[in-house]
Design an enzyme around this catalytic site. Sequence first.
Site, mmCIF file in Angstrom:
data_model
loop_
_atom_site.group_PDB
_atom_site.id
_atom_site.type_symbol
_atom_site.label_atom_id
_atom_site.label_comp_id
_atom_site.label_asym_id
_atom_site.label_seq_id
_atom_site.Cartn_x
_atom_site.Cartn_y
_atom_site.Cartn_z
ATOM 1 N N CYS A 75 0.827 -1.203 0.000
ATOM 2 C CA CYS A 75 0.000 0.000 0.000
ATOM 3 C C CYS A 75 0.875 1.272 0.000
ATOM 4 C CB CYS A 75 -0.977 -0.081 1.167
ATOM 5 S SG CYS A 75 -2.452 0.852 0.845
ATOM 6 N N HIS A 163 -3.360 -4.754 1.642
ATOM 7 C CA HIS A 163 -2.735 -5.177 2.903
ATOM 8 C C HIS A 163 -2.825 -6.701 3.005
ATOM 9 C CE1 HIS A 163 -2.318 -1.289 5.113
ATOM 10 N NE2 HIS A 163 -3.076 -0.914 4.105
ATOM 11 N N GLU A 165 -1.443 -8.390 5.654
ATOM 12 C CA GLU A 165 -1.060 -8.785 7.018
ATOM 13 C C GLU A 165 -2.246 -8.919 7.965
ATOM 14 O OE1 GLU A 165 -0.808 -5.821 5.717
ATOM 15 O OE2 GLU A 165 -1.335 -4.293 7.180
HETATM 16 N N1 GLN Z 1 -3.755 6.398 0.893
HETATM 17 C C1 GLN Z 1 -2.489 6.189 1.516
HETATM 18 C C2 GLN Z 1 -1.406 7.049 0.854
HETATM 19 O O1 GLN Z 1 -1.617 7.599 -0.147
HETATM 20 C C3 GLN Z 1 -2.090 4.738 1.476
HETATM 21 C C4 GLN Z 1 -3.073 3.927 2.312
HETATM 22 C C5 GLN Z 1 -2.520 2.692 2.931
HETATM 23 O O2 GLN Z 1 -1.316 2.489 3.046
HETATM 24 N N2 GLN Z 1 -3.422 1.861 3.410
HETATM 25 O O3 GLN Z 1 -0.348 7.158 1.379
#
Ligand code: GLN
Length: 180
Positions: A75, A163, A165
């Site tokens: 992410c 994610h 985890e």
């Molecule tokens: N929206 C977040 C960003 O742009 C990322 C979200 C996440 O890591 N769950 O940094």
Amino acid sequence: MEIGILDIQGDVSEHENILESLGVRVRRVRRASDLETVSGMLIPGGESTVIGSIMAMRGIPDRIIQKKIPVMGTCAGLILMSKDVEGGKSVLPLLDVSIQRNGYGSQRESFEADLDVEGIGKFRGIFIRAPKIKRVGRGKVLSTFGGDAVMVSDGKNLGLTFHPEIYGDSRIHKLFLEGL
Ligand code: GLN
């Protein structure tokens, strides 16, 4: 083998539990000197702008690049390791992908999906204000959702928009470790 987890924000202990269950030692990385003994590095999700500026201030990206440490980013971690971030700047340009932050919408549009991951099979992915991969240059797409890549590897580096985890499923972490 010792694996570093960037300890600035996010599910640090969840990732730590999974890695330890796979038999590796974990080092929580807060500064560049914590990288000396690690063979790989995990960057959890969170807020990429915050994580990126703290990392850069502490010289962590430069050290990862100098020591050629393979990275798994989830992410926000993927955003940080992408070469091209729409409207932003690249912090740790390891994966040749173009990224749109929050590409699936706001927090309310967060969702879960059953993904099909190459080499693993069915995997429950959790997308929390997830980034969207808009282009894959060099690299291999290991999973897609709605026609877009959601997991990409290039050599030993691995990036995912979701994610892995939260339910404690260790198979993606295992895949990363096996590639090291
Ligand atoms: N929206 C977040 C960003 O742009 C990322 C979200 C996440 O890591 N769950 O940094």
